[in-house]
Design a protein around this motif. Structure first.
Motif, PDB file in Angstrom:
ATOM      1  N   TYR A 124     -80.471  -9.341 -27.094  1.00  0.00           N
ATOM      2  CA  TYR A 124     -81.434 -10.234 -27.707  1.00  0.00           C
ATOM      3  C   TYR A 124     -80.582 -10.356 -29.267  1.00  0.00           C
ATOM      4  O   TYR A 124     -80.651  -9.458 -29.836  1.00  0.00           O
ATOM      5  CB  TYR A 124     -82.635  -9.795 -27.876  1.00  0.00           C
ATOM      6  CG  TYR A 124     -83.632 -11.015 -28.168  1.00  0.00           C
ATOM      7  CD1 TYR A 124     -84.165 -11.885 -27.061  1.00  0.00           C
ATOM      8  CD2 TYR A 124     -84.016 -11.391 -29.500  1.00  0.00           C
ATOM      9  CE1 TYR A 124     -84.890 -13.009 -27.537  1.00  0.00           C
ATOM     10  CE2 TYR A 124     -84.725 -12.215 -29.790  1.00  0.00           C
ATOM     11  CZ  TYR A 124     -85.234 -13.391 -29.042  1.00  0.00           C
ATOM     12  OH  TYR A 124     -86.164 -14.396 -29.192  1.00  0.00           O
ATOM     13  N   GLY A 134     -79.521 -17.483 -26.727  1.00  0.00           N
ATOM     14  CA  GLY A 134     -80.783 -17.906 -25.990  1.00  0.00           C
ATOM     15  C   GLY A 134     -80.558 -18.748 -24.657  1.00  0.00           C
ATOM     16  O   GLY A 134     -81.221 -18.477 -23.650  1.00  0.00           O
ATOM     17  N   LEU A 160     -81.922  -5.924 -21.041  1.00  0.00           N
ATOM     18  CA  LEU A 160     -81.821  -5.674 -22.241  1.00  0.00           C
ATOM     19  C   LEU A 160     -81.559  -4.467 -23.029  1.00  0.00           C
ATOM     20  O   LEU A 160     -82.261  -3.608 -22.523  1.00  0.00           O
ATOM     21  CB  LEU A 160     -82.513  -6.653 -23.427  1.00  0.00           C
ATOM     22  CG  LEU A 160     -82.819  -7.947 -23.289  1.00  0.00           C
ATOM     23  CD1 LEU A 160     -84.008  -8.724 -24.352  1.00  0.00           C
ATOM     24  CD2 LEU A 160     -81.528  -8.756 -23.261  1.00  0.00           C
ATOM     25  N   TYR A 196     -86.034  -7.637 -18.967  1.00  0.00           N
ATOM     26  CA  TYR A 196     -86.489  -8.749 -19.806  1.00  0.00           C
ATOM     27  C   TYR A 196     -86.828  -9.973 -19.045  1.00  0.00           C
ATOM     28  O   TYR A 196     -87.938 -10.637 -19.264  1.00  0.00           O
ATOM     29  CB  TYR A 196     -85.396  -9.090 -21.010  1.00  0.00           C
ATOM     30  CG  TYR A 196     -85.882 -10.532 -21.729  1.00  0.00           C
ATOM     31  CD1 TYR A 196     -86.810 -10.395 -22.575  1.00  0.00           C
ATOM     32  CD2 TYR A 196     -84.717 -11.547 -21.769  1.00  0.00           C
ATOM     33  CE1 TYR A 196     -87.056 -11.450 -23.312  1.00  0.00           C
ATOM     34  CE2 TYR A 196     -84.942 -12.459 -22.594  1.00  0.00           C
ATOM     35  CZ  TYR A 196     -86.108 -12.565 -23.434  1.00  0.00           C
ATOM     36  OH  TYR A 196     -86.486 -13.468 -24.197  1.00  0.00           O
ATOM     37  N   ARG A 254     -84.619  -6.606 -31.157  1.00  0.00           N
ATOM     38  CA  ARG A 254     -85.493  -6.860 -30.328  1.00  0.00           C
ATOM     39  C   ARG A 254     -85.289  -6.442 -29.099  1.00  0.00           C
ATOM     40  O   ARG A 254     -84.337  -6.599 -28.344  1.00  0.00           O
ATOM     41  CB  ARG A 254     -85.840  -8.340 -30.426  1.00  0.00           C
ATOM     42  CG  ARG A 254     -85.987  -9.333 -31.720  1.00  0.00           C
ATOM     43  CD  ARG A 254     -87.232  -9.120 -32.036  1.00  0.00           C
ATOM     44  NE  ARG A 254     -88.093  -9.769 -31.287  1.00  0.00           N
ATOM     45  CZ  ARG A 254     -89.687  -9.370 -31.148  1.00  0.00           C
ATOM     46  NH1 ARG A 254     -89.928  -8.629 -32.367  1.00  0.00           N
ATOM     47  NH2 ARG A 254     -90.429 -10.253 -30.515  1.00  0.00           N
TER      48      ARG A 254
END
Length: 141
Positions: A39, A48, A60, A73, A91
Motif C-alpha cells: 500500500y 491503487g 500486503l 487485504y 498502511r
C-alpha cells in the motif's frame, strides 16, 4: 528527481505509470491466483489502480519485528479488509489471514526509490524486504 519536479507532477507521473502497468501487464489475462503488493506511501508509485484492478487475493506486508509477514487485504471477490498505520506510517491490514506460503506468487510488487546501475532495488534502508525475500523463491541465474 522528485524534488525538482514538484509533488503535483510526481503524482501525475506515478498515476500514468500505474495505468500503463495495468494496461501493459494485462493482469486479467494472466489468471492470477494471488499477488503480494504494497500500500503506497505518498512518495511511492501509487498502485491503487493495480490493487483495485485484479480479481484475485492481494496480500500486503505487515511489519512484525525484523521481517515482514503478508496479510490478506483484498479477497478477490470485492471484499477489502481495513488498514491501519503501522511502523513508519506504512498502511497495513489489521486482521485477516496471514499468507502461509510466500514463494512463487503470480506477481510481487514492491516499492522502490530507484535502482542501482546493476538493476538492484533501492529501498528506504530498513532491510525489511531483503530479510523477507523468501517470496522470491529459489535464486535464478
Amino acid at each position: 528527481t522528485k524534488l525538482k519536479l514538484g509533488k503535483g507532477k510526481v503524482d501525475l507521473a506515478f498515476d500514468r505509470l500505474a495505468r500503463k502497468l495495468v494496461r501493459a501487464s494485462h493482469f486479467d489475462s494472466f489468471k492470477l491466483r494471488e499477488i503480494i503488493a504494497y500500500y503506497p506511501l505518498p512518495d511511492e508509485l501509487q498502485i491503487g489502480s493495480i490493487l483495485n484492478g485484479v480479481g484475485c487475493p492481494v496480500y500486503l506486508p505487515v511489519i512484525e519485528g525484523p521481517a515482514l509477514s503478508f496479510r490478506l487485504y483484498r479477497d478477490g471477490k470485492g471484499g477489502v479488509l481495513p488498514l491501519t498505520a503501522g511502523p513508519f506510517g506504512v498502511r497495513q491490514p489489521v486482521e485477516g489471514p496471514v499468507l502461509a506460503e510466500v514463494t512463487n506468487k503470480d506477481a510481487v510488487l514492491v516499492p522502490a526509490l530507484g535502482c542501482n546501475p546493476d538493476g538492484f532495488r533501492l529501498g528506504r534502508g530498513g532491510g525489511y524486504y531483503d530479510r523477507s525475500r523468501n517470496f522470491l523463491g529459489p535464486a535464478r541465474k
